[in-house]
Design an enzyme around this catalytic site. Structure first.
Site, mmCIF file in Angstrom:
data_model
loop_
_atom_site.group_PDB
_atom_site.id
_atom_site.type_symbol
_atom_site.label_atom_id
_atom_site.label_comp_id
_atom_site.label_asym_id
_atom_site.label_seq_id
_atom_site.Cartn_x
_atom_site.Cartn_y
_atom_site.Cartn_z
ATOM 1 N N PRO A 88 0.732 -1.485 -0.088
ATOM 2 C CA PRO A 88 0.284 -0.383 0.067
ATOM 3 C C PRO A 88 1.099 1.652 -0.165
ATOM 4 C CG PRO A 88 0.019 -0.960 1.884
ATOM 5 C CD PRO A 88 0.455 -2.079 0.829
ATOM 6 N N GLU A 115 2.263 -7.943 7.988
ATOM 7 C CA GLU A 115 3.152 -5.612 7.484
ATOM 8 C C GLU A 115 4.003 -5.992 6.710
ATOM 9 O OE1 GLU A 115 1.250 -3.856 10.017
ATOM 10 O OE2 GLU A 115 0.010 -5.939 9.773
ATOM 11 N N ARG A 157 -3.948 -8.288 -21.752
ATOM 12 C CA ARG A 157 -4.538 -7.945 -22.714
ATOM 13 C C ARG A 157 -4.489 -7.143 -23.448
ATOM 14 N NH1 ARG A 157 -6.956 -2.943 -21.756
ATOM 15 N NH2 ARG A 157 -8.639 -3.303 -22.895
ATOM 16 N N ASP A 172 -10.398 2.340 -23.748
ATOM 17 C CA ASP A 172 -11.316 2.124 -22.704
ATOM 18 C C ASP A 172 -11.087 2.951 -22.396
ATOM 19 O OD1 ASP A 172 -8.376 1.763 -22.522
ATOM 20 O OD2 ASP A 172 -9.122 -0.029 -22.111
#
Ligand code: JBB
Length: 240
Positions: A88, A115, A157, A172
């Site tokens: 994160p 963690e 993709r 997109d």
């Protein structure tokens, strides 16, 4: 391209063998190698974590186990391989970065749990490889496995022959050629009338100029409403 994933939950990568990703693997466009981190443990309990120095909650993954794992996995790989570490605290994953990853010979994705992983692992391996600490959004997950699936699908993709329809990949949301990076607007298909709701008449009227103008307006309205951070204000819609 080749992707190696190191994880304590190798079964978590099973969905990568399905659908579009599975097709890319079957065709040889994508080579996926999943490694169980516990293979590189040496104790009876196959320990991968320990308490954090300096105190605090939770556990941290041990550098010795990760070091031995990455030594082995990286040994036969191109020096252009990127090491990707889901966290994160990382740099944001963007379509631009996905396009960059699609150009390199390989990725090694190091999935942490608890963690996170002892920081010295990246100090060490960044001497020989580019290491990207990478975030897919401002929320906390339990581990990097889902992030690895996100990266795999986003990159696969873009590979030649994977999507089938080569036009869709470029057109997109987040396509770099949309004005100012605006989002895609709403889409419709048959039937023309459904539960009392009609498809906007501009889309069925056959005036392609009017359709393009309407889609741009919808795109800017949605971007201003859903993603004010992208910096397209309502002035681009109303002209005021
Ligand atoms: C993960 C979200 C890692 O690397 C860290 C860290 C902190 C909390 C949880 C985790 C588990 S792995 S990948 C994306 C969480 O600082």
């Amino acid at each position: 391209m080749r992707v190696d994933v190191v994880t304590v939950f190798p079964e978590y990568l099973a969905p990568a063998r399905l659908s579009l990703l599975g097709k890319a693997i079957g065709a040889g466009t994508l080579q996926l190698h999943v490694h169980d981190l516990r293979k590189w443990t040496t104790d009876r309990h196959r320990t991968v974590d320990d308490t954090p120095y300096g105190g605090g909650p939770g556990m941290v993954m041990r550098p010795d186990v990760w070091g031995d794992a990455l030594d082995d996995v990286l040994e036969s790989l191109s020096p252009e391989t990127r090491i990707v570490v889901p966290t994160p605290s990382g740099i944001p994953l963007t379509q631009r970065r996905v396009e960059d990853y699609a150009q390199v010979p390989g990725l090694v994705i190091a999935c942490g749990r608890y963690e996170g992983i002892d920081a010295r692992v990246w100090q060490h391996f960044s001497k020989r490889f580019a290491v990207d600490e990478l975030s897919i959004g401002d929320y906390v997950l339990a581990g990097g496995e889902v992030v690895s699936l996100v990266i795999l699908e986003a990159v696969a993709r873009l590979m030649p022959g994977v999507l089938g329809n080569e036009a869709s990949a470029a057109d997109d949301s987040f396509a770099q050629d949309r004005p100012g990076g605006a989002l895609e607007g709403p889409v419709y298909t048959k039937p023309r009338s459904w539960r009392g709701l009609d498809v906007p008449t501009v889309l069925t009227g056959g005036d392609h100029g009017k359709v393009a103008e309407w889609r741009l307006q919808q795109s800017l309205r949605r971007t201003a409403s859903n993603r004010p951070d992208l910096g397209l204000g309502t002035e681009e819609i109303t002209g005021q």
